[in-house]
Design a protein around this motif. Structure first.
Motif, mmCIF file in Angstrom:
data_model
loop_
_atom_site.group_PDB
_atom_site.id
_atom_site.type_symbol
_atom_site.label_atom_id
_atom_site.label_comp_id
_atom_site.label_asym_id
_atom_site.label_seq_id
_atom_site.Cartn_x
_atom_site.Cartn_y
_atom_site.Cartn_z
ATOM 1 N N SER A 401 0.850 -1.181 0.000
ATOM 2 C CA SER A 401 0.000 0.000 0.000
ATOM 3 C C SER A 401 0.889 1.235 0.000
ATOM 4 O O SER A 401 2.037 1.177 0.448
ATOM 5 C CB SER A 401 -0.885 0.006 1.260
ATOM 6 N N TRP A 402 0.393 2.328 -0.538
ATOM 7 C CA TRP A 402 1.063 3.613 -0.343
ATOM 8 C C TRP A 402 0.013 4.656 0.030
ATOM 9 O O TRP A 402 -1.135 4.564 -0.381
ATOM 10 C CB TRP A 402 1.897 4.052 -1.553
ATOM 11 N N SER A 403 0.419 5.628 0.833
ATOM 12 C CA SER A 403 -0.522 6.624 1.335
ATOM 13 C C SER A 403 0.127 7.993 1.404
ATOM 14 O O SER A 403 1.348 8.109 1.559
ATOM 15 C CB SER A 403 -1.004 6.255 2.741
ATOM 16 N N LEU A 404 -0.703 9.021 1.299
ATOM 17 C CA LEU A 404 -0.253 10.386 1.533
ATOM 18 C C LEU A 404 -0.361 10.697 3.024
ATOM 19 O O LEU A 404 -1.307 10.268 3.694
ATOM 20 C CB LEU A 404 -1.132 11.378 0.767
ATOM 21 N N VAL A 405 0.599 11.442 3.538
ATOM 22 C CA VAL A 405 0.564 11.855 4.945
ATOM 23 C C VAL A 405 -0.756 12.559 5.248
ATOM 24 O O VAL A 405 -1.400 12.297 6.269
ATOM 25 C CB VAL A 405 1.766 12.780 5.269
ATOM 26 N N LYS A 406 -1.175 13.433 4.356
ATOM 27 C CA LYS A 406 -2.416 14.201 4.560
ATOM 28 C C LYS A 406 -3.618 13.276 4.734
ATOM 29 O O LYS A 406 -4.490 13.515 5.572
ATOM 30 C CB LYS A 406 -2.628 15.141 3.373
ATOM 31 N N GLU A 407 -3.670 12.191 3.947
ATOM 32 C CA GLU A 407 -4.797 11.264 4.038
ATOM 33 C C GLU A 407 -4.809 10.531 5.381
ATOM 34 O O GLU A 407 -5.865 10.336 5.988
ATOM 35 C CB GLU A 407 -4.736 10.261 2.888
ATOM 36 N N LEU A 408 -3.626 10.136 5.864
ATOM 37 C CA LEU A 408 -3.571 9.443 7.147
ATOM 38 C C LEU A 408 -3.855 10.393 8.303
ATOM 39 O O LEU A 408 -4.410 9.976 9.325
ATOM 40 C CB LEU A 408 -2.219 8.753 7.327
ATOM 41 N N GLU A 409 -3.468 11.649 8.158
ATOM 42 C CA GLU A 409 -3.800 12.639 9.199
ATOM 43 C C GLU A 409 -5.315 12.802 9.319
ATOM 44 O O GLU A 409 -5.856 12.937 10.421
ATOM 45 C CB GLU A 409 -3.129 13.977 8.890
ATOM 46 N N GLU A 410 -5.994 12.762 8.182
ATOM 47 C CA GLU A 410 -7.456 12.851 8.202
ATOM 48 C C GLU A 410 -8.060 11.593 8.813
ATOM 49 O O GLU A 410 -9.012 11.651 9.594
ATOM 50 C CB GLU A 410 -7.986 13.064 6.780
ATOM 51 N N GLN A 412 -6.624 9.636 10.938
ATOM 52 C CA GLN A 412 -6.244 9.625 12.358
ATOM 53 C C GLN A 412 -7.275 10.355 13.218
ATOM 54 O O GLN A 412 -7.540 9.970 14.357
ATOM 55 C CB GLN A 412 -4.871 10.288 12.508
ATOM 56 N N THR A 413 -7.859 11.413 12.696
ATOM 57 C CA THR A 413 -8.825 12.211 13.476
ATOM 58 C C THR A 413 -10.257 11.721 13.302
ATOM 59 O O THR A 413 -11.173 12.265 13.907
ATOM 60 C CB THR A 413 -8.752 13.687 13.055
ATOM 61 N N ASN A 414 -10.456 10.711 12.444
ATOM 62 C CA ASN A 414 -11.793 10.163 12.225
ATOM 63 C C ASN A 414 -12.119 9.156 13.315
ATOM 64 O O ASN A 414 -11.608 8.043 13.328
ATOM 65 C CB ASN A 414 -11.860 9.501 10.845
ATOM 66 N N ARG A 415 -12.970 9.541 14.239
ATOM 67 C CA ARG A 415 -13.284 8.681 15.382
ATOM 68 C C ARG A 415 -14.444 7.729 15.116
ATOM 69 O O ARG A 415 -14.880 7.026 16.011
ATOM 70 C CB ARG A 415 -13.598 9.559 16.618
ATOM 71 N N GLU A 416 -14.954 7.716 13.885
ATOM 72 C CA GLU A 416 -16.039 6.797 13.572
ATOM 73 C C GLU A 416 -15.535 5.360 13.531
ATOM 74 O O GLU A 416 -16.282 4.420 13.780
ATOM 75 C CB GLU A 416 -16.680 7.167 12.227
ATOM 76 N N ASN A 417 -14.266 5.194 13.175
ATOM 77 C CA ASN A 417 -13.684 3.853 13.158
ATOM 78 C C ASN A 417 -12.369 3.907 13.932
ATOM 79 O O ASN A 417 -11.350 4.347 13.411
ATOM 80 C CB ASN A 417 -13.454 3.379 11.714
ATOM 81 N N LEU A 423 -4.598 2.566 13.192
ATOM 82 C CA LEU A 423 -3.656 2.199 12.124
ATOM 83 C C LEU A 423 -2.902 3.434 11.629
ATOM 84 O O LEU A 423 -1.678 3.407 11.467
ATOM 85 C CB LEU A 423 -4.397 1.555 10.951
ATOM 86 N N ALA A 424 -3.642 4.502 11.378
ATOM 87 C CA ALA A 424 -3.032 5.749 10.894
ATOM 88 C C ALA A 424 -2.083 6.310 11.942
ATOM 89 O O ALA A 424 -0.978 6.782 11.615
ATOM 90 C CB ALA A 424 -4.116 6.766 10.562
ATOM 91 N N ASP A 425 -2.469 6.244 13.191
ATOM 92 C CA ASP A 425 -1.661 6.757 14.295
ATOM 93 C C ASP A 425 -0.318 6.026 14.378
ATOM 94 O O ASP A 425 0.743 6.650 14.514
ATOM 95 C CB ASP A 425 -2.446 6.598 15.597
ATOM 96 N N LEU A 426 -0.369 4.692 14.278
ATOM 97 C CA LEU A 426 0.855 3.887 14.359
ATOM 98 C C LEU A 426 1.798 4.203 13.190
ATOM 99 O O LEU A 426 3.025 4.209 13.356
ATOM 100 C CB LEU A 426 0.506 2.388 14.354
ATOM 101 N N HIS A 427 1.234 4.468 12.039
ATOM 102 C CA HIS A 427 2.047 4.812 10.868
ATOM 103 C C HIS A 427 2.703 6.173 11.034
ATOM 104 O O HIS A 427 3.904 6.342 10.803
ATOM 105 C CB HIS A 427 1.163 4.817 9.606
ATOM 106 N N LEU A 428 1.896 7.152 11.418
ATOM 107 C CA LEU A 428 2.401 8.524 11.515
ATOM 108 C C LEU A 428 3.448 8.676 12.618
ATOM 109 O O LEU A 428 4.323 9.542 12.522
ATOM 110 C CB LEU A 428 1.232 9.495 11.747
#
Length: 502
Positions: A401-410, A412-417, A423-428
């Motif tokens: 997989s590849w991801s943009l930092v901006k996408e994972l930051e978004e 990370q703040t999504n508390r619906e899941n 997952l995003a938090d551990l990556h960042l």
């Protein structure tokens, strides 16, 4: 030195941007952009010189739709563009509408999209404009304002892109360069051709310094007759499904080595579309006589077109994937969206091989590639990620997989899941600018990671100078980058064993 003394640094900068062969002499061809600018008169286009349009041929009406870049999506907007001169961004801010909202084009000009005789299978890609760049040839100069005259099949693409802005460069400065296509559908008389184009625009003119605007890609399709006399449908667009889709670079001085600012942003809409099928320029009756294009009541004559029955076809997604792999051989490994990769890894009991970047990995010249840093998505994708042993191991043992930092930051703040957020938090937590390669378990636990800058630093050193025992050079491969990345992946597999066995 004499030229610098005579012209000054800004004058020499303009002169050298026109002096394409660097012989300190401007030929008429090199001076042409300035002549056209000063006189307002452009010579007959090269296409008309090469092939006279058929007066009885069909014409296609194409409309341009354009919404300007959303300035708030640029990183520099967060501090109010502090330290950036208004002049530098003037070309960008002033570009609010297409240069030509509508254009009538001869249908036969689109024959450039027809396949060569050896590429008549569905999904078998060919190059409309071949790439002339690779990691060994380097890249083309940033210090240019005016595109070189297009030739051959470049002409129709240049003409189409000129509807957006008057200065399109159909050959980009960075690889992968060019335009690629494949057949998506076949009927008795027609093809549907899918295509992908990498091109960029120069938004500034002298006395300002160059400002490069590079959409991630142009893609689209054309339905045309096999003899190119009729175009049923045409569409070209910049995909807008990711949060960032344009790279921008601008110079701050009068030389190739001048300071360069870089940024990335979001372009909501940039597309061309035919208003309908191509229609005859001249209409004849059954006896061959020219008749009026309007009926007795003054209404335009309505044309009826036969329905096309496709005998063979593949889905758009499959055609797009074939074009992507042609542009980027590293895509022989599937790179899934971030959350989907972890779901697949859990189902297949594999590790996730993840690449986290500031700019995109699979769009033209990602932002990280243009920075004065060795760690870049472009370097990765053109070396180790394309090598056969890496492709084999990734396909066997990893979900990529590849991801943009901006996408994972978004995310990370999504508390619906909460799981996706974690997952995003551990990556960042592990990310360092500009590119981080990460190996993790299906639950997101990171077992190994390396920054691209550090990776390229150690692969440029002699084996005996590498102190770390984490990465060792293999003698099986001559390329130290491939050997070291292979070792990185194997280390990740080894470290994950205790987790995978439980």
């Amino acid at each position: 030195e004499l030229a610098l003394k005579s012209l000054g640094s800004e004058g020499l900068f303009l002169f050298s941007s026109l002096d394409t062969n660097n012989d300190l002499y401007l030929s008429p061809e090199e001076f042409k952009p300035i002549a056209e600018k000063l006189t307002g008169v452009a010579p007959i286009s090269e296409f008309e010189e090469e092939e006279k349009p058929d007066p009885s041929g069909e014409t296609l009406s194409v409309v341009a739709k354009f919404q300007p870049l959303v300035m708030e999506t640029m990183t520099k907007s967060k501090d109010g563009f502090l330290g950036i001169s208004h002049v530098a961004l003037s070309g960008l801010r002033n570009w609010t509408a297409p240069a030509a909202p509508m254009s009538m084009m001869p249908a036969r000009q689109f024959k450039a999209f027809l396949p060569p005789k050896n590429k008549l299978d569905l999904g078998d890609p060919w190059w409309i404009i071949p790439s002339e760049l690779n990691i060994f040839t380097g890249y083309l100069s940033n210090n240019r304002f005016y595109p070189p005259p297009p030739k051959g099949k470049e002409i129709i693409i240049h003409r189409l892109l000129s509807m957006f802005h008057p200065r399109p460069f159909v050959k980009t400065r960075f690889a992968p360069q060019g335009a690629v296509a494949c057949i998506q559908a076949i009927s008795t008389f027609y093809y549907t051709i899918a295509f992908r184009i990498h091109a960029e625009f120069q938004l500034n003119e002298p006395p300002d310094f160059p400002f490069w605007f590079s959409p991630g890609q142009f893609t689209g399709h054309i339905i045309l007759s096999k003899d190119s006399s009729h175009v049923r449908e045409f569409k070209l667009f910049v995909p807008n499904n990711r949060s960032l889709n344009v790279d921008m670079e601008w110079l701050y001085g009068a030389s190739e080595s001048s300071n360069m600012e870089v940024d990335i942003g979001y372009l909501p809409q940039m597309e061309l579309e035919s208003t309908g099928p191509s229609i005859p320029s001249v209409i004849h009756d059954e006896n061959g006589n020219v008749i009026d294009s309007r009926d007795p009541s003054g209404e335009p004559i309505q044309f009826v077109f036969e329905e096309i029955t496709w005998q063979q076809e593949i889905p758009w997604e499959e055609a797009a994937q074939k074009l992507e792999v042609a542009m980027y051989p590293f895509k022989k490994v599937s790179y899934l969206p971030f959350t989907q990769a972890f779901e697949r890894a859990k189902a297949e009991k594999k590790l996730v091989h993840s690449i986290l970047l500031w700019g995109a990995l699979d769009d033209h010249k990602p932002l990280s590639a243009s920075l004065p840093l060795p760690g870049s998505g472009r370097t990765l994708r053109e070396t180790v990620l394309e090598s056969s042993p890496i492709l084999t191991l990734l396909n066997e043992s990893f979900i990529s997989s590849w991801s943009l930092v901006k996408e994972l930051e978004e995310l990370q703040t999504n508390r619906e899941n909460e799981f996706y957020s974690k997952l995003a938090d551990l990556h960042l937590e592990k990310y360092n600018f500009p590119v981080e390669m990460i190996i993790c378990l299906p639950n997101g636990t990171v077992v190994h990671h390396i920054n691209a800058n550090y990776f390229l630093d150690i692969t440029s050193m002699k084996p005996e100078d590498v102190e770390s025992s984490i990465f060792s050079f293999s003698t099986n491969f001559e390329d130290p980058s491939t050997a070291t990345y292979l070792q990185f992946l194997k280390e990740g597999l080894q470290r994950a064993k205790p987790y995978l066995q439980t």
